[in-house]
Design an enzyme around this catalytic site. Structure first.
Site, PDB file in Angstrom:
ATOM      1  N   GLU A   1      -8.635   9.089   5.023  1.00  0.00           N
ATOM      2  CA  GLU A   1      -8.805   7.643   5.040  1.00  0.00           C
ATOM      3  C   GLU A   1      -9.167   7.206   6.452  1.00  0.00           C
ATOM      4  OE1 GLU A   1      -6.163   5.275   2.271  1.00  0.00           O
ATOM      5  OE2 GLU A   1      -4.768   6.719   3.106  1.00  0.00           O
ATOM      6  N   GLU A   2      -9.900   6.108   6.509  1.00  0.00           N
ATOM      7  CA  GLU A   2     -10.285   5.562   7.806  1.00  0.00           C
ATOM      8  C   GLU A   2      -9.065   5.126   8.625  1.00  0.00           C
ATOM      9  OE1 GLU A   2      -9.449   2.270   8.173  1.00  0.00           O
ATOM     10  OE2 GLU A   2      -8.789   2.320   6.064  1.00  0.00           O
ATOM     11  N   SER A   3      -7.942   4.919   7.954  1.00  0.00           N
ATOM     12  CA  SER A   3      -6.731   4.433   8.615  1.00  0.00           C
ATOM     13  C   SER A   3      -5.974   5.580   9.297  1.00  0.00           C
ATOM     14  CB  SER A   3      -5.836   3.730   7.605  1.00  0.00           C
ATOM     15  OG  SER A   3      -5.564   4.592   6.516  1.00  0.00           O
TER      16      SER A   3
ATOM     17  N   ASP B   1       5.994   7.737  11.298  1.00  0.00           N
ATOM     18  CA  ASP B   1       6.522   8.724  10.356  1.00  0.00           C
ATOM     19  C   ASP B   1       5.697  10.005  10.301  1.00  0.00           C
ATOM     20  OD1 ASP B   1       4.476   7.221   9.178  1.00  0.00           O
ATOM     21  OD2 ASP B   1       5.193   7.622   7.158  1.00  0.00           O
TER      22      ASP B   1
ATOM     23  N   ARG C   1       7.827  -2.775   2.728  1.00  0.00           N
ATOM     24  CA  ARG C   1       8.007  -2.947   4.178  1.00  0.00           C
ATOM     25  C   ARG C   1       8.342  -4.403   4.469  1.00  0.00           C
ATOM     26  NH1 ARG C   1       3.004   0.822   6.366  1.00  0.00           N
ATOM     27  NH2 ARG C   1       3.719   2.626   5.189  1.00  0.00           N
TER      28      ARG C   1
ATOM     29  N   THR D   1       0.838  -1.204   0.000  1.00  0.00           N
ATOM     30  CA  THR D   1       0.000   0.000   0.000  1.00  0.00           C
ATOM     31  C   THR D   1       0.872   1.254   0.000  1.00  0.00           C
ATOM     32  OG1 THR D   1      -1.565  -1.241   1.369  1.00  0.00           O
ATOM     33  CG2 THR D   1      -1.960   1.097   1.157  1.00  0.00           C
TER      34      THR D   1
ATOM     35  N   THR E   1      -7.769   2.229  -1.190  1.00  0.00           N
ATOM     36  CA  THR E   1      -6.905   2.514  -0.045  1.00  0.00           C
ATOM     37  C   THR E   1      -5.492   2.830  -0.537  1.00  0.00           C
ATOM     38  OG1 THR E   1      -8.171   1.127   1.430  1.00  0.00           O
ATOM     39  CG2 THR E   1      -5.859   1.462   1.998  1.00  0.00           C
TER      40      THR E   1
ATOM     41  N   SER F   1       6.311   3.181   8.841  1.00  0.00           N
ATOM     42  CA  SER F   1       5.143   3.876   9.371  1.00  0.00           C
ATOM     43  C   SER F   1       4.775   3.449  10.788  1.00  0.00           C
ATOM     44  CB  SER F   1       3.976   3.674   8.413  1.00  0.00           C
ATOM     45  OG  SER F   1       2.882   4.424   8.812  1.00  0.00           O
ATOM     46  N   HIS F   2       3.561   2.931  10.924  1.00  0.00           N
ATOM     47  CA  HIS F   2       3.026   2.584  12.243  1.00  0.00           C
ATOM     48  C   HIS F   2       3.503   1.209  12.704  1.00  0.00           C
ATOM     49  CE1 HIS F   2       0.613   1.015   9.057  1.00  0.00           C
ATOM     50  NE2 HIS F   2       0.166   0.081   9.853  1.00  0.00           N
TER      51      HIS F   2
ATOM     52  N   ARG G   1      -8.862  -6.949   7.338  1.00  0.00           N
ATOM     53  CA  ARG G   1      -9.608  -5.826   7.890  1.00  0.00           C
ATOM     54  C   ARG G   1     -11.081  -5.978   7.525  1.00  0.00           C
ATOM     55  NH1 ARG G   1      -5.279  -3.011   9.493  1.00  0.00           N
ATOM     56  NH2 ARG G   1      -3.681  -2.257   8.054  1.00  0.00           N
TER      57      ARG G   1
ATOM     58  N   ASP H   1       2.506  10.716   9.656  1.00  0.00           N
ATOM     59  CA  ASP H   1       1.435  11.055   8.711  1.00  0.00           C
ATOM     60  C   ASP H   1       0.048  10.673   9.223  1.00  0.00           C
ATOM     61  OD1 ASP H   1       1.811   8.357   8.391  1.00  0.00           O
ATOM     62  OD2 ASP H   1       2.181   8.417   6.228  1.00  0.00           O
ATOM     63  N   ARG H   2      -0.013   9.855  10.266  1.00  0.00           N
ATOM     64  CA  ARG H   2      -1.328   9.478  10.815  1.00  0.00           C
ATOM     65  C   ARG H   2      -1.675  10.350  12.015  1.00  0.00           C
ATOM     66  NH1 ARG H   2      -2.416   3.081  10.542  1.00  0.00           N
ATOM     67  NH2 ARG H   2      -1.716   2.792   8.408  1.00  0.00           N
TER      68      ARG H   2
ATOM     69  N   ASP I   1       1.832   8.809  14.299  1.00  0.00           N
ATOM     70  CA  ASP I   1       2.491   7.499  14.163  1.00  0.00           C
ATOM     71  C   ASP I   1       3.993   7.618  13.906  1.00  0.00           C
ATOM     72  OD1 ASP I   1       2.300   8.494  11.588  1.00  0.00           O
ATOM     73  OD2 ASP I   1       2.135   6.489  10.702  1.00  0.00           O
TER      74      ASP I   1
ATOM     75  N   LYS J   1       9.999   4.086   0.801  1.00  0.00           N
ATOM     76  CA  LYS J   1       9.049   4.462  -0.240  1.00  0.00           C
ATOM     77  C   LYS J   1       9.615   5.619  -1.027  1.00  0.00           C
ATOM     78  CE  LYS J   1       6.480   7.049   3.223  1.00  0.00           C
ATOM     79  NZ  LYS J   1       5.209   7.439   3.785  1.00  0.00           N
TER      80      LYS J   1
ATOM     81  N   LYS K   1      -0.494  12.321   3.704  1.00  0.00           N
ATOM     82  CA  LYS K   1      -1.325  12.633   4.847  1.00  0.00           C
ATOM     83  C   LYS K   1      -0.435  13.275   5.913  1.00  0.00           C
ATOM     84  CE  LYS K   1      -1.721   7.748   6.177  1.00  0.00           C
ATOM     85  NZ  LYS K   1      -0.747   6.967   5.787  1.00  0.00           N
TER      86      LYS K   1
HETATM   87  C1  G16 Z   1      -0.525   3.386   4.548  1.00  0.00           C
HETATM   88  C2  G16 Z   1      -1.011   4.188   3.381  1.00  0.00           C
HETATM   89  C3  G16 Z   1      -2.438   4.593   3.590  1.00  0.00           C
HETATM   90  C4  G16 Z   1      -3.292   3.367   3.901  1.00  0.00           C
HETATM   91  C5  G16 Z   1      -2.718   2.643   5.094  1.00  0.00           C
HETATM   92  C6  G16 Z   1      -3.438   1.348   5.423  1.00  0.00           C
HETATM   93  O1  G16 Z   1      -0.463   4.218   5.660  1.00  0.00           O
HETATM   94  O2  G16 Z   1      -0.218   5.339   3.206  1.00  0.00           O
HETATM   95  O3  G16 Z   1      -2.887   5.252   2.452  1.00  0.00           O
HETATM   96  O4  G16 Z   1      -4.609   3.739   4.160  1.00  0.00           O
HETATM   97  O5  G16 Z   1      -1.381   2.305   4.829  1.00  0.00           O
HETATM   98  O6  G16 Z   1      -3.193   0.436   4.439  1.00  0.00           O
HETATM   99  P1  G16 Z   1      -3.531  -1.087   4.650  1.00  0.00           P
HETATM  100  O7  G16 Z   1      -4.998  -1.129   5.032  1.00  0.00           O
HETATM  101  O8  G16 Z   1      -3.269  -1.690   3.311  1.00  0.00           O
HETATM  102  O9  G16 Z   1      -2.682  -1.636   5.762  1.00  0.00           O
HETATM  103  P2  G16 Z   1       0.874   4.348   6.501  1.00  0.00           P
HETATM  104  O10 G16 Z   1       0.530   5.311   7.583  1.00  0.00           O
HETATM  105  O11 G16 Z   1       1.166   2.959   6.977  1.00  0.00           O
HETATM  106  O12 G16 Z   1       1.883   4.835   5.531  1.00  0.00           O
END
Ligand code: G16
Length: 548
Positions: free
Chosen positions: A368-370, A284, A22, A18, A349, A113-114, A501, A286-287, A282, A126, A381
């Protein structure tokens, strides 16, 4: 400059998910693993002369070594300059801002990220293109194809560059010079935030005794939060927690949700002692998660509130062009867009799908819901941006988080929403669940489950209105006749087994029921999701790992 050509063999697992590639740190530490991936990018992008690259990461374990490798490879692949965040620390939104501000060719952000960090945790990389946003699928697909046939990479024989001291490291002269520039990314980003938001109003709110707590979760936003909240907005230092970045995020899981931001949640759900406002970001940066006094704002609702109140923020005072949300994000923002008479786009997503819409001027806010929300000020983000947006709204409206949310529901109705994650389940079992649901596509429509009747089901496909590209298999939707829905998706960001999910949404127009806990309001739908998917039998899991 001595440039070495090193023979290598392809790795078969370098398909970006996504958001970039990773993997476990130990996978990235294999000889040539990072180098192969970086070279595949450089080969795919055909780097022009005098190109500039931004490099930085969230400070997790392996960040510093990876930065040195990328500097050496950038030098060998024709880049004239690499801009590095001091100590290698760069939040994802700050990297996006730097790429845009300095008009660079692109940037490499080192982050998972998270996901957890440390030697046994995850690492990631990335690539962001010149508009500051994540590389679109056509590039990442080409990079993956390249990584499957790579036979050699190029790397310059350079001494280790001091990335802790601001300034320039220069090698060579004139047209052949290669420069590494270490910059203070915090200042650039804080300046941008100060341009967007009503800092005097937020300052007054904090001076008047509004009590907040921001949790950086031992990750990248710590230095940014100190500069913005303490130095520029005069918030007391106690308003911040976990603001020293650490390579393993203090042993925690830098994911700002109700499960992993446990310490902040305790503070914000302490009954009468709870503070007015809580927020976390989070790994990095962005969340974001937004909390009121004993109150959780779902990211989907947060996006809707920001859109509905955008004109209270100086940067959006003239209104917004449109909004976009990922498919699994609730339709709360759709209702706002309808009222504002602006377009609302539904994308798969992944933040990368918003870039074209923003570049074309079709949308201003995306979410996004995430736990991701942002605007066209960058192409990522932006966690701290969302926190400041909420504070700006609170300062102007002089209402608390819960009051703002309840007034919003009263006006628009409530899209009751929850996501259930089943993490680290065997990949075969997860694929089995998805295949089982798909096998019912012909028979589900018209079937009644309790008070719900299935209207239609499909696997979501997106047709990009700007470049015409099509992205298929983006999540299974089961849509009910009353507008409720269940979505099943496999995460593209996990590194262990599969994460399934389940997204649940039902519209509640009756304000007498708006106070209900989402798990209670969605109880019947949760059972229907389990029944249709046979999730318990097929995975052995009797409860989700994370509920948000
Ligand atoms: C990444 C993407 C987001 C996505 C999220 C969840 O976030 O940048 O656009 O919504 O993953 O993705 P998944 O449902 O496939 O785990 P981040 O914050 O991890 O970079």
């Amino acid at each position: 400059m001595n440039i070495k050509k090193i023979s290598t063999q392809p790795f078969n697992d370098q398909k970006p998910g996504t958001s970039g590639l990773r993997k476990k740190v130990k996978v990235f530490q294999q000889p040539n693993y990072l180098e192969n991936f970086v070279q595949s990018f450089f080969d795919t992008l055909s780097v022009p002369q005098h190109a500039v690259l931004v490099v930085g990461g969230d400070g997790r374990y392996h960040n510093r070594q990876a930065i040195q490798t990328i500097i050496q490879m950038a030098a060998a692949n024709g880049f004239a300059r690499v801009i590095v965040g001091q100590s290698g620390i760069l939040s994802t939104p700050a990297a996006s801002h730097m790429i845009r501000k300095y008009k660079t060719f692109g940037g490499m952000v080192l982050s998972a990220s998270h996901n957890q960090g440390g030697i046994d945790g995850d690492f990631g990389i990335k690539y962001n293109i010149g508009n500051g946003g994540p590389a679109p699928e056509k590039i990442t697909d080409a990079v993956f194809a390249k990584s499957q046939i790579i036979s050699e990479y190029r790397i310059a024989d350079l001494p280790e560059v001091d990335i802790d001291t601001l300034g320039e490291f220069k090698l060579g002269e004139g047209d052949d010079a290669f420069i590494v520039q270490v910059i203070d990314a915090v200042k650039d980003y804080a300046d941008l935030m100060q341009d967007l938001f009503d800092f005097p109003a937020i300052h007054q709110l904090l001076v008047d005794g509004f009590e907040m707590k921001f949790d950086a979760m031992h990750a990248v936003t710590g230095p940014y939060a100190k500069e913005i909240f303490v130095n520029r907005l005069a918030a007391p230092v106690e308003s911040l927690m976990n603001c020293e970045p650490s390579e393993d995020f203090g042993g925690g899981h830098p994911d700002p949700n109700l499960t992993y931001a446990e310490d902040l949640v305790k503070i914000m759900f302490a009954g009468e002692n709870a503070l007015d406002f809580g927020a976390a970001s989070d790994g990095d940066g962005d969340r974001n998660m937004i909390l009121g006094q004993n109150f959780f704002v779902t990211p989907s609702d947060s996006l809707a509130v920001l859109a509905a109140n955008a004109t209270l923020v100086p940067a959006y005072a003239n209104g917004i062009a449109g909004v976009a949300r990922s498919m699994p994000t609730s339709g709360a923002v759709d209702r706002v867009a309808q009222k504002l008479n602006v377009p609302c786009f539904e994308t798969p997503t992944g933040w990368k799908f918003f870039g074209n819409l923003m570049d074309a001027g079709k949308v201003t806010l995306c979410g996004e819901e995430s736990f991701g929300t942002s605007s066209s000020h960058v192409r990522e983000k932006d966690g701290l941006w969302a926190v400041l947006f909420w504070l700006n709204i609170i300062a102007v409206k002089k209402m608390g988080v819960e009051a703002i949310m309840k007034a919003h529901w009263l006006e628009y109705g409530r899209n009751v929403y929850s996501r259930h994650d089943y993490e680290s389940i065997p990949t075969d079992a997860a694929n089995g669940v998805i295949a089982h649901i798909k096998s019912q596509f012909d028979t589900l429509p018209g079937q009644k489950f309790g008070s719900y009747t299935v209207k239609v089901c499909d696997d979501f496909s997106y047709h990009d209105p700007i470049d015409g590209s099509v992205s298929s298999n983006q999540g299974i939707r089961i849509l009910f006749t009353d507008g409720s829905r269940i979505v099943f998706r496999l995460s593209g960001t996990g590194t262990e087994g599969a994460t399934l999910r389940v997204y649940l949404e039902a519209f509640e127009p009756d304000s007498a029921k708006h106070h209900l806990d989402a798990q209670v309001a969605l109880a019947e739908m949760i059972q229907i999701a389990l029944q249709i998917s046979q999730l318990v039998d097929r995975t052995g899991r009797t409860a989700p790992t994370v509920i948000t």
